[in-house]
Design an enzyme around this catalytic site. Structure first.
Site, PDB file in Angstrom:
ATOM      1  N   GLY A 212       0.802  -1.206   0.000  1.00  0.00           N
ATOM      2  CA  GLY A 212       0.000   0.000   0.000  1.00  0.00           C
ATOM      3  C   GLY A 212       0.839   1.262   0.000  1.00  0.00           C
ATOM      4  O   GLY A 212       1.911   1.320  -0.611  1.00  0.00           O
ATOM      5  N   SER A 213       0.377   2.260   0.722  1.00  0.00           N
ATOM      6  CA  SER A 213       1.002   3.582   0.663  1.00  0.00           C
ATOM      7  C   SER A 213       2.368   3.669   1.314  1.00  0.00           C
ATOM      8  O   SER A 213       3.069   4.676   1.141  1.00  0.00           O
ATOM      9  CB  SER A 213       0.071   4.627   1.290  1.00  0.00           C
ATOM     10  OG  SER A 213      -1.091   4.790   0.489  1.00  0.00           O
ATOM     11  N   THR A 214       2.791   2.650   2.068  1.00  0.00           N
ATOM     12  CA  THR A 214       4.162   2.684   2.595  1.00  0.00           C
ATOM     13  C   THR A 214       5.172   2.671   1.446  1.00  0.00           C
ATOM     14  O   THR A 214       6.284   3.177   1.600  1.00  0.00           O
ATOM     15  CB  THR A 214       4.434   1.489   3.531  1.00  0.00           C
ATOM     16  OG1 THR A 214       4.236   0.263   2.817  1.00  0.00           O
ATOM     17  CG2 THR A 214       3.526   1.524   4.748  1.00  0.00           C
TER      18      THR A 214
END
Length: 482
Positions: A212-214
């Site tokens: 995801g956004s990591t």
């Protein structure tokens, strides 16, 4: 001598010669193969003929050996706090073999490693006293992660950014390896292997999931290193709404009111703007993104710590729309918690990635070092300036953005949240991620932590990196800095 007797004599001599040849072949060439054969019962008898060596955490063994009653296997493996340390030790079973550190160092732990023997032992093939494996695990950090994950399905890894020492490897739900260490543990084995929650899977090292956004930290690093943007405070070319190239699909933001149009990298990380990083990935292209991801450790199929970690993947064959989706850690991007901890660790260490390892030394029965794992093996991933810029933006995420639950008084904390979709048409509960670092303001001690919560039992609307994963990282970082 008549012809028949002569022919019989010659044939008999040939048979004797063939038998001698075969015996010589077996003894000279096949002896080792036969001795090493997994079905050779004598090997198992020798392995458990004496107490095994130990796996050691902070000076104390977390393994032991217990005398058995009856049978030809004299000892079996025992574990202290088995469920807590199972992702580190693995198991050593008389019936099912060995995994993880138990498997990697099996010959040291059972005394069959040739380095343990003196010349006389080698000459008479005497089994030596077993050696020990000294780990880098910090029991306080391991315990903090295990307790914080609690009943959730997930994993966490903590790393010392300067040395690469792995301080914690946590995976839940877990299991006690003592339950399967003997020869009569078939029922326990069936229970564990049949459990739908898969407690024997090491989620920290062996289960890559969409990050995801990591993953936006990797994209931002690529943009700064490539010169696409000169700083995290320069406005980006990011339309809002942003439509994936050659499609009608709009890449929406979680927070519709966030100031994401042409946002700076700092603002985009703070609000986790999908349009910014999707557009950035499109501009950079798949080759530049893959090159940066691989610098951090993605696509490395031989990541040994020394347990072999599963490969974290940045995909190859993609069109522009798919490349844009990788910019937010979706499409076919996958990562282990170890991999995302490595990303934060490299940024925390001024752009240098120290080789991660969870064993410091392997020693013989007298404590003499057989192998040592150095702490100074580092590689430049990004420039010092890029690392500094991204640390500053990660601090903004924690102080003023989506990572507020990771704050620690008296420490600089930077992080990035992530909520990764999975399941057909995003039908399953998302994964909650958080990757972070902390530095104590007084001592300068640092730690990097990555956490994924695969399933917490929470409602879909309540799943977020800040709500579920950041508090776990905070507890582990606090324990590491104490």
């Amino acid at each position: 001598m008549n012809k028949t007797i002569r022919r019989t004599a010659v044939f008999s001599l040939l048979l004797v010669f063939a038998l001698l040849l075969r015996a010589t072949w077996v003894q000279a060439y096949e002896a080792k193969a036969l001795a090493d054969d997994q079905h050779n019962r004598r090997n198992t008898i020798a392995q458990y003929a004496q107490p095994l060596g130990d796996i050691v955490v902070a000076g104390s063994p977390v393994t032991g050996s217990q005398r058995t009653e009856g049978g030809d296997l004299a000892y079996k493996r025992t574990y202290t706090d088995g469920a807590l340390y199972a992702p580190v030790t693995g198991y050593s079973s008389q019936a099912y073999g060995a995994t993880q550190l138990e498997g990697v160092y099996g010959d040291v732990l059972d005394g069959t490693d040739s380095r343990l023997k003196n010349p006389l032992d080698v000459l008479i093939d005497k089994q030596a006293q077993p050696g020990d494996v000294l780990t880098t695990i910090d029991p306080a950090v391991q315990q903090a992660g295990f307790e914080a994950l609690g009943g959730k399905k997930g994993a966490a890894v903590a790393v010392d950014p300067a040395t690469g020492r792995i301080l914690a490897v946590v995976s839940t739900p877990s299991y006690d390896p003592s339950r399967i260490s003997g020869t009569t543990d078939g029922e326990a084995w069936q229970q564990l292997t049949g459990d739908e929650d898969r407690p024997m899977v090491n989620r920290a090292l062996r289960q890559p999931l969409p990050p995801g956004s990591t993953f936006k930290l990797v994209v931002a690093a690529a943009a700064l290193e490539d010169g696409l943007y000169s700083s995290v405070d320069e406005p980006t070319d990011s339309p809002q709404p942003y439509t994936l190239p050659n499609t009608r699909t709009v890449l929406v933001n979680e927070n519709a009111s966030a100031p994401c149009e042409d946002a700076t990298i700092r603002t985009a990380l703070r609000y986790s703007c999908n349009n910014v990083f999707g557009r950035m990935a499109e501009q950079l292209g798949k080759d530049k993104l893959r090159a940066m991801a691989e610098k951090f450790g993605f696509n490395d199929s031989e990541q040994d710590v020394p347990v072999r970690a599963a490969t974290s993947v940045y995909p190859t064959d993609m069109d522009e729309a798919q490349t844009a989706l990788t910019g937010i850690g979706q499409f076919e991007v996958t990562a282990t918690p170890l991999q995302m901890a490595m990303v934060s660790a490299a940024l925390a260490n001024d752009g240098l990635l120290a080789s991660p390892h969870m064993v410091s030394r392997v020693v013989d029965a007298d404590g003499t070092t057989l192998r040592e794992y150095p702490d100074s093996d580092t590689e430049r991933i990004v420039s010092s300036r890029t690392a500094e810029q991204l640390r500053s933006a990660m601090v903004t995420v924690v102080e003023d953005g989506t990572g507020s639950n990771a704050r620690i008084d008296g420490a600089e904390v930077g992080g990035k949240t992530g909520t990764a979709q999975h399941g057909e048409d995003n039908s399953a509960t998302p994964y909650a991620w958080f990757t972070s670092y902390a530095e104590d303001a007084g001592s300068g001690a640092r730690v990097a932590v990555a956490v994924v919560v695969e399933d917490s039992g929470a409602a879909r609307s309540e799943v977020s990196g800040n709500g579920l994963a950041a508090p776990i990282a905070e507890k582990m970082m606090r324990a590491a800095l104490a």
